[in-house]
Scaffold this motif. Structure first.
Motif, PDB file in Angstrom:
ATOM      1  N   ILE A 129      -7.411  -0.642  -6.530  1.00  0.00           N
ATOM      2  CA  ILE A 129      -7.334   0.387  -5.495  1.00  0.00           C
ATOM      3  C   ILE A 129      -8.153  -0.024  -4.275  1.00  0.00           C
ATOM      4  N   SER A 154      -6.528  -3.191  -2.576  1.00  0.00           N
ATOM      5  CA  SER A 154      -5.252  -2.872  -1.928  1.00  0.00           C
ATOM      6  C   SER A 154      -5.488  -2.142  -0.613  1.00  0.00           C
ATOM      7  N   CYS A 155      -6.531  -1.323  -0.550  1.00  0.00           N
ATOM      8  CA  CYS A 155      -6.862  -0.626   0.693  1.00  0.00           C
ATOM      9  C   CYS A 155      -7.646  -1.523   1.645  1.00  0.00           C
ATOM     10  N   LEU A 191       0.772   4.079  -2.917  1.00  0.00           N
ATOM     11  CA  LEU A 191       0.342   5.445  -2.618  1.00  0.00           C
ATOM     12  C   LEU A 191       1.426   6.460  -2.953  1.00  0.00           C
ATOM     13  N   ILE A 222      -0.069   1.615 -12.043  1.00  0.00           N
ATOM     14  CA  ILE A 222      -1.030   1.349 -10.963  1.00  0.00           C
ATOM     15  C   ILE A 222      -1.760   0.028 -11.212  1.00  0.00           C
ATOM     16  N   PHE A 230       0.828  -1.210   0.000  1.00  0.00           N
ATOM     17  CA  PHE A 230       0.000   0.000   0.000  1.00  0.00           C
ATOM     18  C   PHE A 230       0.859   1.255   0.000  1.00  0.00           C
ATOM     19  N   THR A 284       1.939   6.773  -6.733  1.00  0.00           N
ATOM     20  CA  THR A 284       0.809   7.421  -7.390  1.00  0.00           C
ATOM     21  C   THR A 284       0.781   8.917  -7.110  1.00  0.00           C
ATOM     22  N   LEU A 334      -7.270   6.534  -3.910  1.00  0.00           N
ATOM     23  CA  LEU A 334      -6.482   5.628  -3.074  1.00  0.00           C
ATOM     24  C   LEU A 334      -6.454   6.111  -1.627  1.00  0.00           C
ATOM     25  N   GLY A 338      -0.880  -2.803  -8.752  1.00  0.00           N
ATOM     26  CA  GLY A 338      -2.074  -3.093  -7.967  1.00  0.00           C
ATOM     27  C   GLY A 338      -2.467  -4.551  -8.006  1.00  0.00           C
TER      28      GLY A 338
END
Length: 483
Positions: free
Chosen positions: A141, A144-145, A31, A49, A27, A34, A458, A53
Motif C-alpha cells: 500500500i 503503490s502510493c 483503489l 490486494i 493505483f 479495494t 490506501l 500490490g
C-alpha cells in the motif's frame, strides 16, 4: 535555455510516459477494487490486494532505477531519503517473526496460545504468520502510493489521480445513498449479508466509511479551489466548479446517512472551514474591484444553509436514531463510576503497551494478546471477558503492537517528506487541503481505528503523497517562471 528547462518543456510536450500511465493505472485499479470490495476487509480481498500490490512494488523498483537526475532540490534516491523509516520498520517486524512470544498448542483438543519465553531484548511477535501478511500488505500500500511521488513529474498527472479518487468516492456515496434510502438489509442491496449492522455503501463499518469520505472530501475541496483560482472560463456557470460542488455535497450527504456521528461533525468542520476560506477570498476580490460583497456572500450563505437543510431532511431518520442513542449513552455514563468502557479499554491497552515499551508484542498481535490485560467484565457474567479485535485507538494499538520504536518510525515516515517541503513557497491550495484531510484522520485515529481498513489506509497514503509531490512540483514550476 538550460538543459533542465529544455528537458522539462520537452516532457510537457510529450505528455505522460508509459511508466506514468502504469503508475496511475495500477493505483487506480487497486483503489477502486479495494473500495468496492467491502473496503478491503474480506479475507479474499486482502489476498488480492497483496497479489496485485506486488505490481506496485515492481513499479517502485523500476521508478528508482529509471528516475532522472535530481533537480530543484529533489533527490536521485528518494527511496533512501524518505523511506528509510519504512525499511527499519520492516527489519524490526521481520526480526520479531523469528522470536515468538506465544506458542500455539492444543488445550482440550482446541488450538490455544500460551506464553513463550522469547529473547527479551529483541523484537517479538505473538502470531508471526499474521505479522508477515500484515507487513506485506502495509508495504504494498505504501509503495503503490509512494510511486505517485516517485514517478509523476507533472501537476496535471497528480490532479488526474485526485480526480480518480474523488469520482470513485462519489460513485460509492451515490450507491450507498440509494442503498440506504431503499432500506436494504445487507451490502450490495441485500445480496451480501453484513457482519456489522452499521454498514454503508460497500463498507462493513460506518466509521470506516466516514474516514474514507473525510479524505475524499478534502480531495474534492482542494480541486474546487484549484479551478476557482485558475479560472479561464467565461464564468462560474461554464466551469467544473458547480459539478465539483455537487460532488462534494453528495459526499457530505453520505456521512450522516451512514450514522457516523464523529465523522459527520469532522466533515462539517472541514466544509465550514472551506466555506469560510471561500467567503474571505470572495470578499477580498470584491474589495480589490471596489465592489460590494454583501449580495454574493448572502447568496452563498443562503445556498449553504439550503444544502445543510436538504442533507438534514434526507438523513432525518438516521439522525433521530443516533440522537436517541447518544442520549441513552450519556445517561448510562452518568450512572457509571468510570466514564465508559472505552476509557477502560484505552487504559488496559496502555498497560499492554507499557509491558513491552520498546518493540511491543508484534504486528497484528492485539486481538491475541489483549485478553491478558483486559480488566473489563460484563454485567451478565462476571467471569466473561469481552473480546476486542481492535483498540478503537490506532495510536495506542500501534504502541501495543510495535512499541515506541515502531510507532516512532511510522511517524518519521510521514514527517520526513512533510518537512522536506518549504511550505511557505507553495502557492497552490491543493496540497494544503489534502494535508488537512490527513491531519483530521490522524486525530480521529485517537478515538477510532480507521487505519484497520485497507481502503482508508490506501486513500490516506495516496492523499499524503499527492500533497507532498504536488507541493514539490508547484515550487519547481514557480522557479522556472521568468522573473
Amino acid at each position: 535555455m538550460s538543459d533542465a528547462e529544455s528537458s522539462s518543456n520537452g516532457a510537457r510536450r510529450r505528455g505522460p510516459g508509459a511508466l506514468d500511465r502504469l503508475v496511475i493505472f495500477h493505483f487506480s485499479t487497486l483503489l477502486i477494487f479495494t473500495a468496492w470490495a467491502f473496503g478491503g476487509q474480506a479475507p479474499w480481498v486482502r489476498a488480492v490486494i497483496a497479489a496485485w500490490g506486488a505490481a506496485g512494488v515492481l513499479l517502485f523498483i523500476i521508478g528508482c532505477v529509471t528516475r532522472p537526475k535530481a533537480t530543484a532540490g529533489d533527490t536521485t534516491w528518494p527511496a533512501l531519503r524518505f523511506l528509510w523509516p519504512l525499511w527499519l520498520y520492516d527489519v524490526i517486524v521481520i526480526a520479531s517473526c523469528f522470536n515468538p512470544n506465544f506458542n500455539e498448542t492444543l488445550i482440550a483438543g482446541r488450538p490455544s496460545l500460551v506464553m513463550a519465553d522469547p529473547v527479551w531484548w529483541l523484537p517479538s511477535a505473538a502470531r508471526p504468520l499474521l505479522a508477515w501478511k500484515e507487513l506485506w500488505q502495509f508495504n504494498v500500500i505504501v509503495l503503490s502510493c509512494f510511486n505517485i511521488c516517485l514517478v509523476l513529474q507533472r501537476r496535471g498527472l497528480i490532479r488526474t489521480v485526485l480526480f480518480v479518487m474523488g469520482l470513485n468516492a462519489v460513485a460509492l456515496a451515490v450507491f450507498g445513498t440509494f442503498q440506504k434510502l431503499a432500506h436494504s438489509d445487507g451490502l450490495w442491496f441485500g445480496l451480501v449479508p453484513s457482519p456489522n449492522p452499521k454498514y454503508f455503501s460497500t463498507f462493513i463499518y460506518h466509521n470506516h466509511w466516514g474516514a474514507f469520505t473525510l479524505l475524499n472530501t478534502a480531495v474534492c475541496v482542494g480541486l474546487l479551489f484549484h479551478y476557482l483560482r485558475r479560472g479561464g472560463e467565461r464564468d462560474i456557470w461554464h466551469s467544473p466548479v458547480l459539478l465539483g460542488a455537487l460532488a462534494t455535497l453528495l459526499l457530505a450527504l453520505s456521512v450522516p446517512l451512514s450514522a457516523s456521528r464523529s465523522c459527520t461533525v469532522l466533515t462539517g468542520l472541514l466544509l465550514f472551514g472551506a466555506l469560510t476560506h471561500f467567503l474571505l477570498r470572495l470578499v477580498r476580490r470584491r474589495r480589490e474591484r471596489h465592489e460590494s460583497a454583501l449580495l454574493p456572500v448572502a447568496a452563498i450563505v443562503f445556498a449553504a444553509l439550503l444544502a445543510v437543510a436538504a442533507i438534514a431532511y434526507l438523513s432525518r431518520e438516521v439522525i433521530a436514531q443516533r440522537t436517541r442513542l447518544t442520549t441513552e449513552q450519556l445517561a448510562h455514563i452518568a450512572k457509571e463510576d468510570t466514564l465508559n468502557s472505552r476509557l477502560t479499554l484505552y487504559r488496559d491497552t496502555w498497560r499492554m503497551a507499557a509491558a513491552k515499551p520498546a518493540f511491543g508484542w508484534g504486528l497484528e498481535s492485539y486481538a491475541h494478546v489483549f485478553w491478558v490485560f483486559n480488566t473489563q467484565r460484563t454485567a451478565e457474567a462476571v467471569f466473561y471477558i469481552p473480546f476486542y479485535a481492535e483498540a478503537h485507538n490506532d495510536w495506542l494499538q500501534s504502541l501495543a503492537e510495535t512499541g515506541f520504536v515502531g510507532t516512532g518510525l511510522l511517524a518519521l515516515l510521514l514527517l520526513g517528506p512533510l518537512l522536506s517541503v518549504p511550505w511557505r513557497r507553495v502557492g497552490s491550495v491543493i496540497p494544503r487541503y489534502l494535508l488537512a484531510g490527513c491531519v483530521i484522520v490522524l486525530l480521529y485515529a485517537w478515538v477510532e481505528f480507521p487505519f484497520a481498513n485497507p481502503a482508508v489506509m490506501l486513500t490516506f497514503c495516496a492523499t499524503f503523497y499527492c500533497a507532498v509531490r504536488y507541493a514539490m512540483l508547484d515550487i519547481r514550476e514557480q522557479e522556472k517562471e521568468p522573473r
